[in-house]
Design a protein around this motif. Structure first.
Motif, PDB file in Angstrom:
ATOM      1  N   CYS A  64      11.772  -9.651   2.264  1.00 17.26           N
ATOM      2  CA  CYS A  64      12.744  -8.764   1.632  1.00 17.26           C
ATOM      3  C   CYS A  64      12.674  -7.418   2.345  1.00 17.26           C
ATOM      4  O   CYS A  64      11.582  -6.911   2.598  1.00 17.26           O
ATOM      5  CB  CYS A  64      12.433  -8.573   0.155  1.00 17.26           C
ATOM      6  SG  CYS A  64      12.679 -10.070  -0.803  1.00 17.26           S
ATOM      7  N   TYR A  65      13.824  -6.881   2.653  1.00 17.56           N
ATOM      8  CA  TYR A  65      13.883  -5.663   3.458  1.00 17.56           C
ATOM      9  C   TYR A  65      13.893  -4.411   2.603  1.00 17.56           C
ATOM     10  O   TYR A  65      14.243  -4.446   1.430  1.00 17.56           O
ATOM     11  CB  TYR A  65      15.124  -5.690   4.346  1.00 17.56           C
ATOM     12  CG  TYR A  65      15.036  -6.743   5.437  1.00 17.56           C
ATOM     13  CD1 TYR A  65      14.526  -6.420   6.684  1.00 17.56           C
ATOM     14  CD2 TYR A  65      15.449  -8.060   5.210  1.00 17.56           C
ATOM     15  CE1 TYR A  65      14.436  -7.364   7.693  1.00 17.56           C
ATOM     16  CE2 TYR A  65      15.363  -9.016   6.216  1.00 17.56           C
ATOM     17  CZ  TYR A  65      14.854  -8.658   7.441  1.00 17.56           C
ATOM     18  OH  TYR A  65      14.755  -9.604   8.441  1.00 17.56           O
ATOM     19  N   GLY A  66      13.527  -3.291   3.235  1.00 20.22           N
ATOM     20  CA  GLY A  66      13.519  -1.999   2.527  1.00 20.22           C
ATOM     21  C   GLY A  66      14.732  -1.159   2.874  1.00 20.22           C
ATOM     22  O   GLY A  66      15.804  -1.705   3.172  1.00 20.22           O
TER      23      GLY A  66
ATOM     24  N   SER B 150       0.868  -1.166   0.000  1.00 19.65           N
ATOM     25  CA  SER B 150       0.000   0.000   0.000  1.00 19.65           C
ATOM     26  C   SER B 150       0.903   1.213   0.000  1.00 19.65           C
ATOM     27  O   SER B 150       2.036   1.143   0.446  1.00 19.65           O
ATOM     28  CB  SER B 150      -0.895  -0.007   1.241  1.00 19.65           C
ATOM     29  OG  SER B 150      -0.076   0.035   2.378  1.00 19.65           O
ATOM     30  N   PRO B 151       0.393   2.355  -0.526  1.00 20.07           N
ATOM     31  CA  PRO B 151       1.262   3.516  -0.501  1.00 20.07           C
ATOM     32  C   PRO B 151       1.618   3.817   0.946  1.00 20.07           C
ATOM     33  O   PRO B 151       0.798   3.603   1.833  1.00 20.07           O
ATOM     34  CB  PRO B 151       0.404   4.627  -1.105  1.00 20.07           C
ATOM     35  CG  PRO B 151      -0.973   4.090  -1.176  1.00 20.07           C
ATOM     36  CD  PRO B 151      -0.917   2.619  -1.062  1.00 20.07           C
ATOM     37  N   GLY B 152       2.779   4.332   1.164  1.00 19.04           N
ATOM     38  CA  GLY B 152       3.191   4.576   2.548  1.00 19.04           C
ATOM     39  C   GLY B 152       4.054   3.463   3.068  1.00 19.04           C
ATOM     40  O   GLY B 152       4.602   3.546   4.155  1.00 19.04           O
ATOM     41  N   ASP B 153       4.189   2.408   2.295  1.00 18.38           N
ATOM     42  CA  ASP B 153       5.007   1.296   2.754  1.00 18.38           C
ATOM     43  C   ASP B 153       6.210   1.057   1.859  1.00 18.38           C
ATOM     44  O   ASP B 153       6.867   0.047   1.958  1.00 18.38           O
ATOM     45  CB  ASP B 153       4.175   0.013   2.823  1.00 18.38           C
ATOM     46  CG  ASP B 153       3.352  -0.033   4.092  1.00 18.38           C
ATOM     47  OD1 ASP B 153       3.695   0.696   5.030  1.00 18.38           O
ATOM     48  OD2 ASP B 153       2.381  -0.801   4.123  1.00 18.38           O
ATOM     49  N   TYR B 154       6.483   1.999   0.986  1.00 14.07           N
ATOM     50  CA  TYR B 154       7.595   1.789   0.051  1.00 14.07           C
ATOM     51  C   TYR B 154       8.930   1.630   0.766  1.00 14.07           C
ATOM     52  O   TYR B 154       9.785   0.893   0.327  1.00 14.07           O
ATOM     53  CB  TYR B 154       7.697   2.954  -0.927  1.00 14.07           C
ATOM     54  CG  TYR B 154       6.671   2.882  -2.024  1.00 14.07           C
ATOM     55  CD1 TYR B 154       6.752   1.892  -2.993  1.00 14.07           C
ATOM     56  CD2 TYR B 154       5.638   3.791  -2.098  1.00 14.07           C
ATOM     57  CE1 TYR B 154       5.823   1.824  -4.012  1.00 14.07           C
ATOM     58  CE2 TYR B 154       4.697   3.723  -3.114  1.00 14.07           C
ATOM     59  CZ  TYR B 154       4.797   2.738  -4.063  1.00 14.07           C
ATOM     60  OH  TYR B 154       3.882   2.671  -5.067  1.00 14.07           O
ATOM     61  N   TYR B 155       9.089   2.375   1.858  1.00 12.18           N
ATOM     62  CA  TYR B 155      10.402   2.346   2.505  1.00 12.18           C
ATOM     63  C   TYR B 155      10.714   0.979   3.096  1.00 12.18           C
ATOM     64  O   TYR B 155      11.853   0.698   3.436  1.00 12.18           O
ATOM     65  CB  TYR B 155      10.503   3.447   3.577  1.00 12.18           C
ATOM     66  CG  TYR B 155       9.619   3.211   4.778  1.00 12.18           C
ATOM     67  CD1 TYR B 155       8.278   3.507   4.735  1.00 12.18           C
ATOM     68  CD2 TYR B 155      10.145   2.685   5.948  1.00 12.18           C
ATOM     69  CE1 TYR B 155       7.464   3.289   5.827  1.00 12.18           C
ATOM     70  CE2 TYR B 155       9.337   2.459   7.047  1.00 12.18           C
ATOM     71  CZ  TYR B 155       8.003   2.761   6.975  1.00 12.18           C
ATOM     72  OH  TYR B 155       7.202   2.527   8.057  1.00 12.18           O
ATOM     73  N   THR B 156       9.713   0.139   3.225  1.00 14.18           N
ATOM     74  CA  THR B 156       9.973  -1.197   3.773  1.00 14.18           C
ATOM     75  C   THR B 156      10.062  -2.246   2.672  1.00 14.18           C
ATOM     76  O   THR B 156      10.175  -3.427   2.952  1.00 14.18           O
ATOM     77  CB  THR B 156       8.843  -1.637   4.726  1.00 14.18           C
ATOM     78  OG1 THR B 156       7.629  -1.720   3.966  1.00 14.18           O
ATOM     79  CG2 THR B 156       8.673  -0.682   5.868  1.00 14.18           C
ATOM     80  N   SER B 157       9.949  -1.825   1.417  1.00 12.56           N
ATOM     81  CA  SER B 157       9.778  -2.809   0.369  1.00 12.56           C
ATOM     82  C   SER B 157      10.758  -2.609  -0.784  1.00 12.56           C
ATOM     83  O   SER B 157      10.673  -1.631  -1.518  1.00 12.56           O
ATOM     84  CB  SER B 157       8.331  -2.712  -0.148  1.00 12.56           C
ATOM     85  OG  SER B 157       8.221  -3.319  -1.407  1.00 12.56           O
TER      86      SER B 157
ATOM     87  N   LEU C  97       8.935   1.854  -8.157  1.00 14.90           N
ATOM     88  CA  LEU C  97       9.047   3.323  -8.229  1.00 14.90           C
ATOM     89  C   LEU C  97      10.208   3.735  -9.126  1.00 14.90           C
ATOM     90  O   LEU C  97      10.075   4.637  -9.960  1.00 14.90           O
ATOM     91  CB  LEU C  97       9.292   3.904  -6.834  1.00 14.90           C
ATOM     92  CG  LEU C  97       8.119   4.004  -5.891  1.00 14.90           C
ATOM     93  CD1 LEU C  97       8.577   4.566  -4.562  1.00 14.90           C
ATOM     94  CD2 LEU C  97       7.030   4.916  -6.471  1.00 14.90           C
ATOM     95  N   ALA C  98      11.348   3.051  -8.945  1.00 11.62           N
ATOM     96  CA  ALA C  98      12.532   3.410  -9.736  1.00 11.62           C
ATOM     97  C   ALA C  98      12.259   3.169 -11.218  1.00 11.62           C
ATOM     98  O   ALA C  98      12.673   3.927 -12.086  1.00 11.62           O
ATOM     99  CB  ALA C  98      13.738   2.613  -9.262  1.00 11.62           C
ATOM    100  N   HIS C  99      11.516   2.115 -11.506  1.00  9.75           N
ATOM    101  CA  HIS C  99      11.175   1.762 -12.874  1.00  9.75           C
ATOM    102  C   HIS C  99      10.245   2.820 -13.473  1.00  9.75           C
ATOM    103  O   HIS C  99      10.477   3.353 -14.554  1.00  9.75           O
ATOM    104  CB  HIS C  99      10.488   0.395 -12.865  1.00  9.75           C
ATOM    105  CG  HIS C  99      10.616  -0.326 -14.147  1.00  9.75           C
ATOM    106  ND1 HIS C  99       9.755  -0.113 -15.184  1.00  9.75           N
ATOM    107  CD2 HIS C  99      11.526  -1.230 -14.574  1.00  9.75           C
ATOM    108  CE1 HIS C  99      10.105  -0.873 -16.190  1.00  9.75           C
ATOM    109  NE2 HIS C  99      11.191  -1.563 -15.854  1.00  9.75           N
TER     110      HIS C  99
ATOM    111  N   HIS D 192      10.826  -4.410  -3.381  1.00 11.45           N
ATOM    112  CA  HIS D 192      10.058  -4.584  -4.599  1.00 11.45           C
ATOM    113  C   HIS D 192       9.310  -3.288  -4.957  1.00 11.45           C
ATOM    114  O   HIS D 192       9.269  -2.869  -6.115  1.00 11.45           O
ATOM    115  CB  HIS D 192       9.093  -5.749  -4.420  1.00 11.45           C
ATOM    116  CG  HIS D 192       8.267  -6.029  -5.628  1.00 11.45           C
ATOM    117  ND1 HIS D 192       8.823  -6.175  -6.871  1.00 11.45           N
ATOM    118  CD2 HIS D 192       6.935  -6.166  -5.778  1.00 11.45           C
ATOM    119  CE1 HIS D 192       7.850  -6.412  -7.742  1.00 11.45           C
ATOM    120  NE2 HIS D 192       6.704  -6.401  -7.111  1.00 11.45           N
ATOM    121  N   GLY D 193       8.720  -2.650  -3.934  1.00 13.50           N
ATOM    122  CA  GLY D 193       8.015  -1.386  -4.150  1.00 13.50           C
ATOM    123  C   GLY D 193       8.974  -0.311  -4.649  1.00 13.50           C
ATOM    124  O   GLY D 193       8.651   0.446  -5.571  1.00 13.50           O
TER     125      GLY D 193
END
Ligand SMILES: O=C(O)CCC(=O)C(=O)O
Ligand SMILES: [Fe+2]
Length: 568
Positions: free
Chosen positions: A448-450, A28-35, A42-44, A37-38
């Motif tokens: 997998c860690y962020g 979910s948005p707001g969880d990118y820093y832990t992911s 974003l980088a893509h 894959h997320g």
């Protein structure tokens, strides 16, 4: 070494209360820093956005060119509109017509200019060309609604990849502070991407350092706030980084320094103070590292519950400190486990990390192919990891003590992960434990860690962490998590070890290897000595997978008396 108490402690009230890890919450948005894959998504997606920004700039530049060319052309033949007819330019006189000529025909400067245009065939030609060609070209340019086009594109990207939020910025900042603190790095090295002996060619600007400084200040970590703001100040002044104004940084730095010195003089309880007052106006001087008021460097290995010692030991182990004496570490060794039939041809490469309780690391256990398959299979269902907490109504919650995403993979023989079954067989033979029999172990959990992702010290056992009412009958019948096999699925160039804070063990995340230990003692009770956690990642992507072996399927077990014998 002090900040981690805050980072691990204050944010994370639960410590190892929140030990047992089960479910996940989908991205979910707001969880990118832990992911990881997320962050990858974003980088893509940012390539598409950056392309659009680049086209937008190109259009604006072309527009500006067309507009400037038009104006230049007009001005080359025009008399400035605020020139009065009495000030008729000398220049024009030399060009054939006099002020008298113009004045006799007109009454204003603009009239005079227009008159001169009409009198000149080339000027008249250009006048017509501007109307017929240049202005329509400019109108056409301006009619292109580049802004709308750009906004439409970002909207489209957002529907596929929701944009990160302030919470992500906050989580990322906490991660940066955590990594900086755990590895106790010089701020200039850290902020310019020099991770010990590994230069990574990336740095953050003055505004970023300012933001991290403000965040530390708001969290009353005055030591770090001063260091980050000083770094921002150095960048704006010495390196003329203009991402933020010099005054803004200086004012904030003065404010934080005076708050720090005032707290020091009134012997405040704030643990994040330097031992000496910070001298104002000396922000740019190269100084020796400042001593902190509270340094907690006395590490004691112990069995007792003391979250303070656990956390300081944990951070010390993460940064590679040796907490055991030579008499203990001298007894550790590596050997080939080739006594059992399956292991004769390709023996297990085993290293003892601890003798009592036993913690072993097996190398070259998973092939490149299997690690790839496991990661591929996990990717689409990874979601924010949760931890179990007795105090929480449904016994589980998202927590900053575990900043990762995870999922569960069914690894029965029908699935495409069947190759891993061979690995379990070898481990069954080696340990004498039942892994493959129905119910003997859980599905494979992949995590997998962020950003600077970590997992605070915890026990893997469940029954101590969850209210009984939250455990299913089946769960109770299987018994607790007797042993853990944790595979490292990725290489982590810096940081990301697994640290056992009470027995002084640091396992390095070597791709394809696994660590093994018993979570329960000989009485079937959780063994507090197995308290362990995942150190913050400093550089790299870290994914691990856990295979938890349940107690009740080990029919002929004698707790902690393994079938394997550790060579003396
Ligand atoms: O990532 C690590 O090193 C530890 C992970 C762990 O302890 C767990 O997933 O239970
Ligand atoms: Fe664990």
């Amino acid at each position: 070494m002090v900040l981690h108490l805050w980072l691990y402690g204050v944010f994370v009230i639960c410590g190892y209360l929140c030990s047992y890890v089960k479910s996940t919450v989908r991205d979910s948005p707001g969880d990118y820093y832990t992911s990881q894959h997320g962050l990858f998504k974003l980088a893509h997606a940012e390539y598409e956005i950056a392309n659009a920004v680049s086209s937008y700039i190109a259009v604006l530049e072309r527009r500006l060119d067309v507009a400037k060319r038009y104006l230049k052309d007009f001005e080359s033949d025009a008399v400035s509109s605020n020139t009065s007819t009495t000030n008729f330019p000398e220049e024009e006189k030399s060009k054939g017509l006099t002020r008298k000529d113009a004045i006799s025909a007109t009454s204003t400067a603009i009239d005079a200019s227009a008159f001169l245009v009409t009198a000149h065939p080339l000027k008249s030609y250009k006048l017509l060309r501007r109307y017929v060609k240049d202005l329509p070209a400019l109108e056409k340019e301006l009619r292109l609604d580049e802004e709308r086009k750009f906004l439409k594109l970002t909207e489209k990207v957002k529907t596929n990849v929701p944009f990160p939020t302030q919470r992500d910025m906050q989580g990322a900042t906490e991660g940066i502070l955590r990594a900086h603190d755990t590895y106790n790095m010089n701020i200039d090295d850290f902020a310019s991407g020099n991770f010990y002996d590994l230069p990574t060619n990336a740095s953050i600007n003055a505004a970023d350092c300012y933001f991290i400084g403000i965040y530390s200040f708001q969290s009353t970590i005055l030591t770090r706030a001063i260091e980050w703001l000083e770094r921002a100040y150095k960048l704006v002044v010495r390196e003329s980084d203009d991402s933020i104004s010099r005054k803004e940084v200086k004012d904030k730095l003065d404010e934080v320094v005076s708050q720090h010195n005032e707290a020091l003089s009134r012997r405040s309880k704030n643990p994040y103070l330097f031992a000496e007052p910070v001298k104002r106006h000396q922000y740019l001087e190269d100084k020796l590292p400042r001593k902190r008021l509270l340094d907690t460097d006395n590490h004691v290995l112990q069995n007792k519950h003391s979250s303070m010692t656990d956390l300081t030991n944990f951070a010390a182990l993460c940064s590679g400190k040796q907490l055991r004496d030579n008499s203990e570490t001298g007894q550790l060794k590596c050997w080939y486990g080739n006594k059992q039939p399956l292991n004769i041809l390709s023996p297990l490469k085993v290293e003892i990390l601890s003798r009592q309780p036993p913690v072993l690391q097996f190398y070259d256990l998973l092939s490149e192919r299997i690690t790839h398959k496991v990661l591929e299979s996990a990717r689409s269902t990874l979601g924010r990891s949760q931890v179990y907490a007795k105090t929480h109504p449904d016994s589980k919650m998202i927590s900053s003590s575990r900043t990762s995403t995870s999922t569960w993979l069914q690894d029965d023989t029908r699935s495409k992960l069947k190759e891993i079954t061979g690995v379990y067989r070898k481990l069954e033979e080696f340990t004498g434990l039942n892994i493959l029999q129905n119910g003997a172990s859980e599905d494979l959990q992949v995590s997998c860690y962020g950003i600077a992702g970590h997992f605070n010290p915890h026990l893997d056992t469940i029954f101590n962490s969850v209210e009984r009412k939250h455990l299913t009958k089946e769960e109770l019948n299987r018994g607790d998590r007797y042993a853990t096999i944790m595979f490292y699925l990725t290489e982590v160039p810096r940081g990301g070890s697994t640290a056992f804070s009470r027995i002084g063990v640091e396992a390095k995340p070597v791709k394809g290897s696994a660590i093994f230990w018993y979570n329960m003692d000989e009485h079937g009770e959780p063994d507090p000595l197995t308290l362990h956690g995942g150190c913050p990642i400093l550089y790299g992507n870290k994914c691990v997978s856990n295979k938890w072996i349940r107690f009740n399927a080990q029919s002929n077990h004698q707790c902690n008396v393994a079938k394997f014998s550790i060579p003396t």
